[in-house]
Design an enzyme around this catalytic site. Structure first.
Site, mmCIF file in Angstrom:
data_model
loop_
_atom_site.group_PDB
_atom_site.id
_atom_site.type_symbol
_atom_site.label_atom_id
_atom_site.label_comp_id
_atom_site.label_asym_id
_atom_site.label_seq_id
_atom_site.Cartn_x
_atom_site.Cartn_y
_atom_site.Cartn_z
ATOM 1 N N GLY A 109 50.606 45.723 58.270
ATOM 2 C CA GLY A 109 50.671 47.288 59.375
ATOM 3 C C GLY A 109 50.870 47.042 60.738
ATOM 4 N N ASP A 167 41.534 65.032 63.756
ATOM 5 C CA ASP A 167 43.412 64.659 63.140
ATOM 6 C C ASP A 167 43.339 64.684 61.800
ATOM 7 O OD1 ASP A 167 45.586 64.306 63.524
ATOM 8 O OD2 ASP A 167 45.618 62.697 64.801
HETATM 9 N N1 ATP Z 1 41.876 49.589 56.427
HETATM 10 C C1 ATP Z 1 43.069 49.189 57.517
HETATM 11 N N2 ATP Z 1 43.232 49.055 55.718
HETATM 12 C C2 ATP Z 1 44.577 48.364 55.110
HETATM 13 N N3 ATP Z 1 45.998 48.156 55.867
HETATM 14 C C3 ATP Z 1 45.333 49.108 57.001
HETATM 15 C C4 ATP Z 1 44.248 49.314 57.925
HETATM 16 N N4 ATP Z 1 44.270 49.997 59.056
HETATM 17 C C5 ATP Z 1 45.707 50.235 58.825
HETATM 18 N N5 ATP Z 1 45.850 50.127 58.419
HETATM 19 C C6 ATP Z 1 48.274 49.460 57.922
HETATM 20 O O1 ATP Z 1 48.532 49.560 58.855
HETATM 21 C C7 ATP Z 1 49.179 50.363 59.493
HETATM 22 C C8 ATP Z 1 48.568 50.521 61.237
HETATM 23 O O2 ATP Z 1 47.859 50.802 60.996
HETATM 24 P P1 ATP Z 1 47.148 51.655 61.678
HETATM 25 O O3 ATP Z 1 46.138 52.739 62.409
HETATM 26 O O4 ATP Z 1 46.786 51.248 63.889
HETATM 27 O O5 ATP Z 1 47.993 52.847 62.627
HETATM 28 P P2 ATP Z 1 48.752 54.053 63.744
HETATM 29 O O6 ATP Z 1 47.455 55.207 63.845
HETATM 30 O O7 ATP Z 1 49.826 54.119 64.069
HETATM 31 O O8 ATP Z 1 47.896 52.910 64.674
HETATM 32 P P3 ATP Z 1 47.516 53.350 66.078
HETATM 33 O O9 ATP Z 1 46.275 54.170 66.198
HETATM 34 O O10 ATP Z 1 47.477 52.200 66.773
HETATM 35 O O11 ATP Z 1 48.431 54.322 66.303
HETATM 36 C C9 ATP Z 1 49.024 51.417 58.469
HETATM 37 O O12 ATP Z 1 49.941 52.771 58.165
HETATM 38 C C10 ATP Z 1 48.203 50.397 57.522
HETATM 39 O O13 ATP Z 1 49.499 50.732 56.955
#
Ligand code: ATP
Length: 393
Positions: free
Chosen positions: A69, A185
């Site tokens: 991701g 959120d």
């Molecule tokens: N714990 C997890 N297990 C599997 N995939 C994950 C996990 N956390 C994130 N991902 C994958 O990574 C992508 C981005 O996650 P992230 O939480 O970093 O997104 P974001 O909310 O855009 O980031 P940020 O909080 O950094 O702005 C998710 O859409 C998912 O596909």
């Protein structure tokens, strides 16, 4: 997990409590401020034994398998811990990008909150550490994709599927609230499936400890934000239940009740009309519509959930729900993501963001999310000039 306020004698500082950081009485600025947009770093010392986060774990403790991701600050990797072979998701965040996007506060906030929360219905954090360029969070691996992806693919869900999804959210939310924290959120993007179809709450960037006086700021995502949050009124757990109502509305109707291009348009819709489900979609019960209508009540004091999880689970829609089997994860989920259908590798292309060129590289490297290898320090960045943390919220 440490559930007590921690006191550091040498620096006269208090740290983690179940409700977050209580008090900080000592800090030490280590980087001089050279310009109005440069960060100054303030180090807070903490005792290593106060945390689950072991300072001996670092990037080299993992084998990187492949990216799964892309977040706002870097890639998320599927990793395997070399010792024990356990699989995790590792969130890599480029320090320069975190500072450029004024998100130090939310990243550190998430880390602090994840430190104290551990529950089967959350994406839990196992380790936090950094190298010179990046911050890393090691999280539970949830392979099923987020609910937003599945809503866009599936459009509408059956009542049985939706009930299971909502029950998972309610379990996680009840745990968070009983620890005195508001998530603030809750939305489909922040709910992720595992391969079996169980759903988990993630993203605690704007979560906060609930106290009657402090929850007056407006933060969240338009469309899921309760009216009292939009109008900057004091808010509590009912704001999170409002978001659950919006999600269920969306699963049922295939659209959200309050839409608009921006906060103002959504606010105007909320002011002008109380949304409700009047006509039942085929296959859905009256109880489901009543449950949604009570959760999306504009006035928080009339809203289902204002008095807590007890009244939510006593609603006729959930009356016979097998909560114990759910918490034992002994139910076969009625909606199961197909494996490998949740991630588009094209989203991993190059970043085109503008990293603020005025950020001092050396200062950014002193940003710590876990313990530094030798000093065991935990660090927050404050914006120069103003006594205000960088924040995306
Ligand atoms: N714990 C997890 N297990 C599997 N995939 C994950 C996990 N956390 C994130 N991902 C994958 O990574 C992508 C981005 O996650 P992230 O939480 O970093 O997104 P974001 O909310 O855009 O980031 P940020 O909080 O950094 O702005 C998710 O859409 C998912 O596909």
């Amino acid at each position: 997990m440490n559930r007590n306020i921690d006191y550091h004698r040498k620096t006269n500082s208090y740290y983690f409590s179940p409700l977050g950081i209580k008090k900080k009485t000592s800090k030490r600025t280590i980087v001089s401020q050279q310009g109005p947009r440069e960060p100054s770093l303030v180090i807070h010392q903490i005792r290593p034994e106060t945390s689950d986060i072991s300072q001996s774990v670092n990037k080299n403790s993992y084998s990187y398998l492949y990216p799964i991701g892309r977040g706002g600050f870097g890639k998320v990797w599927k990793v395997e811990m070399k010792r024990g072979k356990e699989l995790f998701a590792m969130k890599e965040m480029l320090k320069l990008r975190v500072i450029s996007k004024r998100s130090v506060h939310s990243v550190m906030n998430e880390r602090k909150i994840l430190e104290v929360l551990k529950d089967p219905f959350l994406v839990n954090m196992h380790y936090a550490f950094q190298d010179r360029e990046n911050l890393f969070l090691v999280l539970d691996l949830k392979n099923g994709g987020d609910l937003r992806y599945h809503i866009s693919k599936t459009k509408k869900f059956s009542e049985i599927q939706a009930k299971f999804i909502i029950a998972c959210i309610l379990c996680g939310l009840n745990y968070i609230h009983s620890n005195g924290i508001l998530h603030r959120d809750i939305k489909p993007e922040n709910l992720v499936f595992d391969e079996r179809g169980y759903l988990y709450i993630t993203d605690f960037g704007i979560a906060r400890v609930w106290t009657p006086e402090n929850a007056k700021d407006t933060s969240g995502t338009p469309g899921y934000m309760a009216p009292e949050v939009i109008f900057r009124q004091n808010h509590g757990i009912a704001a999170d239940y409002f978001a659950v109502g919006i999600i269920l509305y969306e699963l049922m109707m295939g659209r959200r009740p309050y839409v608009g291009r921006d906060r103002k348009e959504i606010r105007d819709h909320i002011i002008s009309k109380q949304a409700r489900i009047a006509e039942l979609p085929v296959g859905w019960s009256e109880e489901a519509a009543d449950f949604v209508n009570k959760l999306i009540q504009r006035k928080a004091s009339y809203r289902l959930g204002n008095k807590g999880f007890g009244e939510v689970k006593d609603h006729p829609w959930l009356k016979d729900f097998p909560w114990k089997d759910l918490s034992d994860m002994a139910i076969a989920a009625p909606y199961v993501p197909k494996s490998q259908d949740n991630f588009d590798p094209r989203t991993l292309g190059d970043w085109k963001d503008d990293i603020d060129p005025t950020i001092d590289l050396a200062s950014s490297q002193n940003l710590f999310i876990g313990y530094s290898y030798d000093e065991r320090v935990f660090c927050e960045t404050k914006s120069a000039g103003h006594k205000k943390s960088f924040s995306s919220v």
